[in-house]
Design a protein around this motif. Structure first.
Motif, mmCIF file in Angstrom:
data_model
loop_
_atom_site.group_PDB
_atom_site.id
_atom_site.type_symbol
_atom_site.label_atom_id
_atom_site.label_comp_id
_atom_site.label_asym_id
_atom_site.label_seq_id
_atom_site.Cartn_x
_atom_site.Cartn_y
_atom_site.Cartn_z
ATOM 1 N N VAL A 98 0.838 -1.200 0.000
ATOM 2 C CA VAL A 98 0.000 0.000 0.000
ATOM 3 C C VAL A 98 0.870 1.246 0.000
ATOM 4 C CG1 VAL A 98 -1.670 1.343 1.351
ATOM 5 C CG2 VAL A 98 -1.984 -1.127 1.074
ATOM 6 N N LEU A 99 1.924 1.239 0.799
ATOM 7 C CA LEU A 99 2.853 2.371 0.846
ATOM 8 C C LEU A 99 3.460 2.633 -0.523
ATOM 9 C CD1 LEU A 99 4.401 4.357 2.807
ATOM 10 C CD2 LEU A 99 6.187 2.638 2.874
ATOM 11 N N ASP A 100 3.774 1.570 -1.244
ATOM 12 C CA ASP A 100 4.381 1.696 -2.571
ATOM 13 C C ASP A 100 3.362 1.980 -3.667
ATOM 14 O OD1 ASP A 100 6.893 1.280 -1.590
ATOM 15 O OD2 ASP A 100 6.971 -0.852 -2.080
ATOM 16 N N GLY A 101 2.087 1.847 -3.343
ATOM 17 C CA GLY A 101 1.064 2.067 -4.348
ATOM 18 C C GLY A 101 0.892 0.917 -5.308
ATOM 19 N N SER A 125 9.889 16.014 -3.197
ATOM 20 C CA SER A 125 10.795 15.604 -4.275
ATOM 21 C C SER A 125 10.944 14.084 -4.286
ATOM 22 C CB SER A 125 12.171 16.242 -4.085
ATOM 23 O OG SER A 125 12.804 15.696 -2.936
ATOM 24 N N PRO A 126 11.286 13.516 -5.461
ATOM 25 C CA PRO A 126 11.516 12.069 -5.523
ATOM 26 C C PRO A 126 12.571 11.596 -4.536
ATOM 27 C CG PRO A 126 11.311 12.945 -7.736
ATOM 28 C CD PRO A 126 11.357 14.130 -6.802
ATOM 29 N N ARG A 127 13.607 12.390 -4.299
ATOM 30 C CA ARG A 127 14.665 11.951 -3.380
ATOM 31 C C ARG A 127 14.141 11.879 -1.949
ATOM 32 N NH1 ARG A 127 16.745 17.172 -5.059
ATOM 33 N NH2 ARG A 127 16.416 18.753 -3.458
ATOM 34 N N TRP A 128 13.277 12.841 -1.576
ATOM 35 C CA TRP A 128 12.700 12.793 -0.231
ATOM 36 C C TRP A 128 11.778 11.585 -0.099
ATOM 37 C CZ3 TRP A 128 8.032 12.471 2.140
ATOM 38 C CH2 TRP A 128 8.006 12.700 3.527
ATOM 39 N N VAL A 129 10.966 11.344 -1.103
ATOM 40 C CA VAL A 129 10.042 10.213 -1.072
ATOM 41 C C VAL A 129 10.804 8.903 -0.949
ATOM 42 C CG1 VAL A 129 8.313 8.919 -2.383
ATOM 43 C CG2 VAL A 129 8.215 11.414 -2.319
ATOM 44 N N ARG A 133 10.284 6.455 2.196
ATOM 45 C CA ARG A 133 9.852 5.093 1.927
ATOM 46 C C ARG A 133 10.838 4.101 2.523
ATOM 47 N NH1 ARG A 133 11.412 -0.036 -0.119
ATOM 48 N NH2 ARG A 133 9.535 -1.077 -0.881
ATOM 49 N N ARG A 134 12.129 4.329 2.302
ATOM 50 C CA ARG A 134 13.165 3.423 2.801
ATOM 51 C C ARG A 134 13.126 3.337 4.327
ATOM 52 N NH1 ARG A 134 16.931 5.205 -0.330
ATOM 53 N NH2 ARG A 134 17.675 6.863 1.031
ATOM 54 N N SER A 339 0.172 5.734 -3.720
ATOM 55 C CA SER A 339 0.652 6.216 -2.428
ATOM 56 C C SER A 339 1.988 6.930 -2.535
ATOM 57 C CB SER A 339 0.716 5.064 -1.447
ATOM 58 O OG SER A 339 -0.583 4.583 -1.175
ATOM 59 N N CYS A 340 3.063 6.225 -2.217
ATOM 60 C CA CYS A 340 4.354 6.875 -2.064
ATOM 61 C C CYS A 340 5.304 6.434 -3.166
ATOM 62 C CB CYS A 340 4.934 6.537 -0.694
ATOM 63 S SG CYS A 340 5.779 7.914 0.102
ATOM 64 N N THR A 341 4.773 6.193 -4.350
ATOM 65 C CA THR A 341 5.608 5.716 -5.442
ATOM 66 C C THR A 341 6.394 6.859 -6.065
ATOM 67 O OG1 THR A 341 3.724 5.985 -6.919
ATOM 68 C CG2 THR A 341 4.123 3.782 -6.062
ATOM 69 N N VAL A 342 7.529 6.534 -6.632
ATOM 70 C CA VAL A 342 8.353 7.505 -7.341
ATOM 71 C C VAL A 342 8.365 7.110 -8.798
ATOM 72 C CG1 VAL A 342 10.591 8.599 -7.491
ATOM 73 C CG2 VAL A 342 9.780 7.760 -5.296
#
Length: 345
Positions: A98-101, A125-129, A133-134, A339-342
């Motif tokens: 779910v977190l990764d979408g 930003s993608p780097r923050w996401v 996520r990590r 969700s939190c996908t990049v």
């Protein structure tokens, strides 16, 4: 504790009300015992001590994250999943999806997570996401690691536990959330500075050990071995008080490490000729992390979750609570965000 208090956010009562309303809106139903435990946990106090200058909007969002995280913690530390690795693995894997979408949310906890991640990652930003996520995923999987240890009858060494606790205390994701309220976004080069990494680790280590000292009595009743005080007692073959005293000495040493890492980070900023927004962002972290450590320390001395272990109630349940129970799959509405996908550019 060498750091001065930065006070408490004046929005604490509003954020408390907002957290319980959010739980109700997300159909997160707590049993009477779980409700009492959450009231004694006081997530609004921790978040208000950690982020004393956050806007009400940010304070509410972060408190809802913490409310959700405490529900996860109580489920996987005190519930049936702590003794069933397969049950734990399935539940954690669904949350990560779910977190990764990559999976539609199913059940109250997953739906709540989906909403939190969309609100949090919007505009970042993608780097923050990637960092958030990590750090969040690393925290979630520590519950599975502990469930496997318990099932196998293994007790970690103190050295291994320090590394494990750095993720399991869940401080790292909140250091990421700090960037939102601070109005900063660290570049990858700044995140990779050895002293910055050491500073973050020291903040997390301090929180983990402080929590272990204050949680020891409660966790001893449950036979919970993943606690540094308990590991010191086993390793040294000493009394509980001697183990607590040694842990307290270590805690003071970690506070010294925080200050040492601050100085080293200043030196690395100069050596790397970091300037502009990146320098200002790192200096903001140095400025705020001390207050964060102090706020976490003060919280553990004030919340009944830690100060009154005699009030602990064991909720005798043999399956995951209904908040984690999967429901028939629901079709995601067209146009709703993941969700939190990049997404790669």
């Amino acid at each position: 504790m060498p750091f001065e208090s930065t006070g408490c956010n004046p929005g604490i009562q509003k954020t408390k009300q907002a957290a319980w309303e959010w739980a109700d809106d997300n159909d997160l139903v707590l049993s009477p015992a779980a409700q009492k435990k959450m009231i004694r946990t006081r997530p609004e106090l921790w978040i208000s001590l950690i982020f004393p200058a956050a806007s009400q909007e940010h304070l509410d969002l972060f408190c809802q994250w913490l409310f959700w995280a405490f529900l996860v913690d109580d489920e996987f530390d005190d519930g049936p999943a702590d003794r069933d690795p397969h049950l734990c693995e399935e539940a954690i894997a669904r949350l990560v999806d779910v977190l990764d979408g990559t999976s539609a949310p199913n059940g109250p906890m997953e739906h709540a997570l989906d909403g939190l991640t969309r609100r949090t990652c919007e505009g970042r930003s993608p780097r923050w996401v990637r960092q958030f996520r990590r750090d969040t995923v690393a925290w979630l999987w520590t519950y599975y690691a502990e469930a496997v240890d318990r099932a196998a009858g293994h007790v970690p060494s103190m050295a291994d536990f320090v590394k494990h606790r750095r993720d399991s205390v869940a401080m790292q994701p909140f250091l990421d959330l700090h960037e939102i309220t601070a109005g900063i976004d660290l570049p990858e080069s700044a995140r990779s500075l050895p002293a910055y990494i050491a500073l973050r680790n020291s903040v997390a280590d301090h929180s983990g050990l402080c929590n272990d000292i204050c949680s020891f009595e409660k966790e001893a009743v449950l036979g919970y071995e993943h606690n540094m005080v308990r590991l010191i007692q086993r390793d040294r073959r000493c009394s509980v008080q001697e183990a607590v005293d040694e842990a307290g000495t270590w805690l003071a040493g970690i506070a010294d490490r925080v200050q040492r890492s601050e100085k080293e980070l200043v030196e690395e900023i100069e050596a790397a000729h970091i300037d502009g927004p990146a320098r200002a962002a790192l200096e903001r972290c140095i400025q705020d992390y001390r207050g964060l450590v102090r706020g976490d320390f003060d919280y553990h001395a004030r919340a009944e979750r830690y100060t009154r272990p005699d009030l602990m109630e064991i909720d005798e349940q043999h399956s995951l609570s209904r908040n984690f129970a999967a429901r028939p799959a629901q079709v995601r509405r067209a146009g709703s965000s993941q969700s939190c996908t990049v997404q790669p550019k």
